[in-house]
Design a protein around this motif. Sequence first.
Motif, PDB file in Angstrom:
ATOM      1  N   GLY A  35       0.832  -1.269   0.147  1.00 37.73           N
ATOM      2  CA  GLY A  35       0.024  -0.168  -0.053  1.00 37.73           C
ATOM      3  C   GLY A  35       0.846   1.063  -0.011  1.00 37.73           C
ATOM      4  N   GLN A  36       0.101   2.409   0.142  1.00 36.65           N
ATOM      5  CA  GLN A  36       1.032   3.591   0.057  1.00 36.65           C
ATOM      6  C   GLN A  36       0.246   4.503   1.044  1.00 36.65           C
ATOM      7  N   ASP A  43       8.595  17.540  -2.912  1.00 38.84           N
ATOM      8  CA  ASP A  43       9.800  16.620  -2.825  1.00 38.84           C
ATOM      9  C   ASP A  43       9.386  15.549  -1.865  1.00 38.84           C
ATOM     10  N   GLY A  44       8.343  15.346  -1.268  1.00 37.70           N
ATOM     11  CA  GLY A  44       7.894  14.638  -0.195  1.00 37.70           C
ATOM     12  C   GLY A  44       7.453  13.160  -0.848  1.00 37.70           C
ATOM     13  N   GLU A  45       8.237  12.163  -0.582  1.00 37.55           N
ATOM     14  CA  GLU A  45       7.865  10.995  -1.348  1.00 37.55           C
ATOM     15  C   GLU A  45       6.844  10.238  -0.726  1.00 37.55           C
ATOM     16  N   LYS A  46       6.087   9.344  -1.425  1.00 38.96           N
ATOM     17  CA  LYS A  46       4.995   8.545  -0.778  1.00 38.96           C
ATOM     18  C   LYS A  46       5.740   7.607   0.113  1.00 38.96           C
ATOM     19  N   ARG A 258       1.503  20.959  -1.961  1.00 38.82           N
ATOM     20  CA  ARG A 258       1.233  20.780  -3.124  1.00 38.82           C
ATOM     21  C   ARG A 258      -0.041  20.262  -3.611  1.00 38.82           C
ATOM     22  N   THR A 259      -0.633  19.566  -2.537  1.00 35.20           N
ATOM     23  CA  THR A 259      -1.949  18.975  -2.714  1.00 35.20           C
ATOM     24  C   THR A 259      -2.835  19.254  -1.742  1.00 35.20           C
ATOM     25  N   ASP A 260      -4.308  19.143  -1.935  1.00 32.17           N
ATOM     26  CA  ASP A 260      -5.124  19.117  -0.630  1.00 32.17           C
ATOM     27  C   ASP A 260      -5.645  18.103  -0.366  1.00 32.17           C
ATOM     28  N   ASN A 261      -4.996  16.695  -0.224  1.00 29.75           N
ATOM     29  CA  ASN A 261      -5.357  15.564   0.160  1.00 29.75           C
ATOM     30  C   ASN A 261      -4.251  14.726   0.496  1.00 29.75           C
ATOM     31  N   ILE A 262      -4.448  13.733   1.327  1.00 34.47           N
ATOM     32  CA  ILE A 262      -3.543  12.733   1.575  1.00 34.47           C
ATOM     33  C   ILE A 262      -4.465  11.431   1.583  1.00 34.47           C
ATOM     34  N   VAL A 263      -3.891  10.556   0.842  1.00 34.69           N
ATOM     35  CA  VAL A 263      -4.585   9.179   0.433  1.00 34.69           C
ATOM     36  C   VAL A 263      -3.596   7.946   1.132  1.00 34.69           C
ATOM     37  N   THR A 264      -4.289   7.319   1.787  1.00 37.67           N
ATOM     38  CA  THR A 264      -3.561   5.949   2.426  1.00 37.67           C
ATOM     39  C   THR A 264      -4.338   4.679   1.981  1.00 37.67           C
TER      40      THR A 264
END
Length: 274
Positions: A35-36, A43-46, A258-264
């Motif tokens: 998963g991720q 520049d923050g990696e998954k 850079r984005t308005d969401n975090i998906v896990t």
Amino acid sequence: MLNIAANAEAALSCADETSCITEQKFHLSLAIGYGQRSNPLYDGEKLPLVLLPDIYYYGENWFFDNGKLGSSWQLNDQWQLSLISRLNPEKGYFQKWFGGNVFQLNQSYSHSSIFNDLNSPRQLSLGEVSKRPTAVDLGLQLDWFDNDWHLQTLFWQDISNAYNGQHASISAGRHWQTSFGNWQLNTTLYWKSAKLIDTYYGIDNNEPFYISRYNGKASWQPELRLGWQQPLSEDFALLAFLRYLHLDDAMTNSPLVRTDNIVTWFFGVSYRLF
């Protein structure tokens, strides 16, 4: 018997005996799969999710539950009050090998030149900002249980003087069983104080001169989580979960974000060792 639901990702319901926490019981299970967790920072990696531990122990007067250390008081059959502590998770977006990331179950820095930043003046690489602090939070948690429903409120205070702020959450969840496995749906609303947001996502006078200063403000962040578990035997189970966290403009206005969401998300097989 302590009436506390186990970790949402690894034990999705209390419908069967192996999903509930008993007093003076040590539990260790490992989920192997893939998963991720996305990273909202430039520049923050998954964060890859390959091996997820589920570790808890509930004694007579204290407990450890997936990174949380504390003590609980059973108020009645439905209400429970807990005093808990943990590492604040915000640093996990800035540093891959952060202890708080272990229980959420690559950071190479690509330095942009000043010329590139002039074309995109609000973008700021992680390698160009000062190191964000590790913080320890002390929290007060109130839980309510009724059959398949679970409500929870949490209030946290920084006790390490790292950001000198607070954050809180309120959540509601329901689990149910079907012929296709056990399911859990949760919705949570997070509040994070201006001091917390400013410490981790603000830009002060010690940061690069060509980026506008940014003073963080209080943030409201809603999250939706869906989990699934299909027991295969007494010790093995298939499991999966998906989490979506929405970030408001208190976060997205930061040059770091850079984005308005975090998906896990994660899918794998869990094995109960103890």
